[in-house]
Scaffold this active site. Structure first.
Site, mmCIF file in Angstrom:
data_model
loop_
_atom_site.group_PDB
_atom_site.id
_atom_site.type_symbol
_atom_site.label_atom_id
_atom_site.label_comp_id
_atom_site.label_asym_id
_atom_site.label_seq_id
_atom_site.Cartn_x
_atom_site.Cartn_y
_atom_site.Cartn_z
ATOM 1 N N ARG A 77 17.811 19.000 -30.827
ATOM 2 C CA ARG A 77 18.145 18.858 -29.415
ATOM 3 C C ARG A 77 19.067 17.554 -28.161
ATOM 4 O O ARG A 77 18.401 16.744 -28.843
ATOM 5 C CB ARG A 77 16.883 19.745 -28.406
ATOM 6 C CG ARG A 77 16.030 19.600 -28.363
ATOM 7 C CD ARG A 77 14.921 18.845 -27.552
ATOM 8 N NE ARG A 77 15.306 18.410 -26.363
ATOM 9 C CZ ARG A 77 15.800 17.065 -25.087
ATOM 10 N NH1 ARG A 77 15.115 16.352 -26.708
ATOM 11 N NH2 ARG A 77 16.172 16.479 -24.800
ATOM 12 N N ALA A 79 22.120 17.006 -24.973
ATOM 13 C CA ALA A 79 24.126 17.539 -25.479
ATOM 14 C C ALA A 79 24.552 17.041 -26.426
ATOM 15 O O ALA A 79 25.106 17.659 -27.506
ATOM 16 C CB ALA A 79 24.275 17.993 -23.807
ATOM 17 N N ARG A 112 23.782 27.438 -28.966
ATOM 18 C CA ARG A 112 23.424 27.257 -27.192
ATOM 19 C C ARG A 112 24.814 27.673 -26.813
ATOM 20 O O ARG A 112 25.858 26.872 -26.238
ATOM 21 C CB ARG A 112 22.979 25.911 -27.543
ATOM 22 C CG ARG A 112 21.929 25.244 -28.533
ATOM 23 C CD ARG A 112 20.881 26.056 -28.270
ATOM 24 N NE ARG A 112 20.438 25.101 -26.639
ATOM 25 C CZ ARG A 112 19.375 24.687 -26.711
ATOM 26 N NH1 ARG A 112 18.898 23.942 -27.556
ATOM 27 N NH2 ARG A 112 18.631 24.189 -25.242
ATOM 28 N N GLN A 224 9.184 19.243 -22.905
ATOM 29 C CA GLN A 224 10.062 18.331 -23.897
ATOM 30 C C GLN A 224 10.110 16.661 -22.579
ATOM 31 O O GLN A 224 9.914 15.957 -23.600
ATOM 32 C CB GLN A 224 11.319 18.344 -23.418
ATOM 33 C CG GLN A 224 12.126 19.315 -24.309
ATOM 34 C CD GLN A 224 12.440 20.741 -23.050
ATOM 35 O OE1 GLN A 224 11.396 20.844 -22.437
ATOM 36 N NE2 GLN A 224 13.728 21.380 -23.736
ATOM 37 N N ASP A 265 23.029 18.082 -19.540
ATOM 38 C CA ASP A 265 24.259 19.317 -20.117
ATOM 39 C C ASP A 265 25.466 19.648 -19.953
ATOM 40 O O ASP A 265 26.343 19.730 -20.894
ATOM 41 C CB ASP A 265 23.397 20.077 -20.693
ATOM 42 C CG ASP A 265 22.065 20.074 -21.272
ATOM 43 O OD1 ASP A 265 21.895 20.293 -22.709
ATOM 44 O OD2 ASP A 265 20.587 19.330 -20.263
ATOM 45 N N ASN A 275 21.025 20.865 -15.425
ATOM 46 C CA ASN A 275 19.827 20.223 -16.133
ATOM 47 C C ASN A 275 18.667 21.478 -16.949
ATOM 48 O O ASN A 275 18.896 22.343 -16.673
ATOM 49 C CB ASN A 275 20.064 19.219 -16.034
ATOM 50 C CG ASN A 275 19.166 17.900 -17.009
ATOM 51 O OD1 ASN A 275 19.759 18.063 -17.062
ATOM 52 N ND2 ASN A 275 17.848 17.689 -16.164
ATOM 53 N N LYS A 276 18.173 20.786 -17.478
ATOM 54 C CA LYS A 276 16.903 21.041 -17.658
ATOM 55 C C LYS A 276 16.571 22.324 -16.643
ATOM 56 O O LYS A 276 16.254 21.463 -15.585
ATOM 57 C CB LYS A 276 16.170 20.490 -17.758
ATOM 58 C CG LYS A 276 14.818 21.432 -18.885
ATOM 59 C CD LYS A 276 14.796 22.868 -19.949
ATOM 60 C CE LYS A 276 15.420 22.400 -20.940
ATOM 61 N NZ LYS A 276 15.924 22.456 -21.959
#
Length: 387
Positions: A77, A79, A112, A224, A265, A275-276
């Site tokens: 994982r 990007a 993804r 994460q 990302d 982003n997350k």
């Protein structure tokens, strides 16, 4: 040697600049997060990130289907790293069947949807391989995949050098005190080929003797931050503290955060940042408390084809079980999975959110720091506008 590069003597030349390679270490041994297998020279090895931080396990991938599974399952994982692994997935496919170019690229591209680096890497591979005769596609694919990896390592080191002055300036304003950085998710060396994006300036500051301290968001639902960022920082000796995702605003209100640095990302041409999930809320809290909010990104994360990130960036919806269940290590050292949500309760799991450019103090790129605006990005990357 675990750390591999096409460069000689551990250096990669890009223009007139020479970059170090493989500064990140596990138990004192330098590694990149992807490498060719030492035994056969053609399969690839990746860290199984679903086993971290409890076990360090290097998976061997031998075909494009295994690569696709590793990306979907988040064994790999981040990007930039997803793009690099997908590039080697193309090389593995060309080793098996050079005629399978287009279907393999399409299959890998569907793994993804949000991280643009995946599409960027596959487009680079296709541009190199389409005009090449089938007989030499395998060699060309491996060469291009290696070049993508070397470029990412050099790019991330440059991001670190351009972000370092931000931390030096804070340290100069508060001599004798620690520099407190808040980050979200994992944007370190295991999310890239080496160095990382958001963590690269932090590693450089630490190595330069600046007293940095990192507030590590746990980053639910996959944790994460607590699992991966904390593991990375600990392995490098960087002081850090894991916090609940909702603690960041409180710490900002009380002056405990000097700067927020996150990865991304996808960044649109006008500076919106995907982003997350949870990043947007940190940006809102940072703006309300006057805390600088910086985003670190390589050129491969910039998507000039999209303007409005909230409207046009596809947001991956992942399995509900990532929210309702959690993985951890029990008292006997066994890795186990337990349910934390009430039985029968459904769950939604959008994996990313978009932070509008107006909330971003600036972008840290391999070409320098720049405002999160269409004009600034166009001036910094004119070749992307031309394309």
């Amino acid at each position: 040697m675990p750390c591999q590069s096409q460069a000689r003597n551990g250096l990669f030349r890009r223009g007139a600049i020479r970059f170090r390679t493989c500064p990140m270490k596990i138990n004192g041994i330098p590694y990149r997060s992807i490498r060719l297998d030492e035994a056969d020279g053609w399969s690839i090895r990746i860290l199984d990130q679903t086993r971290l931080p409890w076990q360090v396990e290097w998976l061997r991938l031998t075909d494009e289907d295994q690569v696709a599974h590793a990306i979907r399952s988040m064994q790999v994982r981040g990007a930039p790293l997803i793009g690099a692994v997908a590039a080697y997935g193309m090389a593995l496919a060309m080793r098996r069947d050079p005629a399978a170019l287009e279907p393999v690229a399409a299959m890998l591209g569907e793994t993804r949807p949000t991280a643009i680096n995946l599409r960027w890497a596959l487009e680079k591979m296709l541009a190199v391989l389409r005009p090449v005769p089938a007989a030499v596609r395998e060699a060309a694919a491996y060469a291009e995949a290696a070049a993508i990896c070397d470029d990412d390592a050099a790019t991330c080191e440059a991001i670190g050098r351009h972000g370092l002055p931000l931390l030096q300036d804070i340290a100069a304003r508060k001599p004798g005190q620690r520099v407190n950085i808040l980050t979200h998710c994992n944007a370190g060396w295991i999310a890239t080929v080496d160095w990382g994006t958001a963590l690269a300036p932090i590693y450089m500051a630490h190595d330069a003797g600046i007293p940095v301290h990192v507030w590590v968001d746990e980053t639910r639902p996959r944790n994460q931050g607590a699992a991966l960022t904390a593991w990375e920082l600990g392995a490098h000796g960087v002081p850090h503290t894991v916090i609940a995702d909702n603690a960041g605003g409180h710490l900002m209100q009380h002056g405990e955060v000097d700067i927020v640095i996150v990865g991304t990302d996808r960044v649109t041409r006008r500076g919106d940042v995907a982003n997350k999930i949870g990043t947007y809320l940190k940006a809102l809290a940072a703006q309300d408390n006057g805390v600088p909010f910086w985003v670190a990104l390589p050129h491969s994360t910039l998507d000039m084809r999209v303007a409005d990130g909230v409207r046009d960036i596809p947001i991956e919806e992942r399995a509900a079980e990532e929210v309702t269940d959690i993985t951890g290590q029990d008292a006997e050292g066994r890795i186990t999975r337990i349910r934390v949500a009430a039985a029968g309760s459904p769950a939604a799991n959008p994996a990313f959110d978009v932070t509008p450019a107006r909330l971003v103090t600036g972008l840290i790129t391999e070409r320098g720091r720049v405002a999160a605006s269409e004009a600034a990005l166009a001036a910094l990357y004119p070749e992307k506008i031309a394309r």
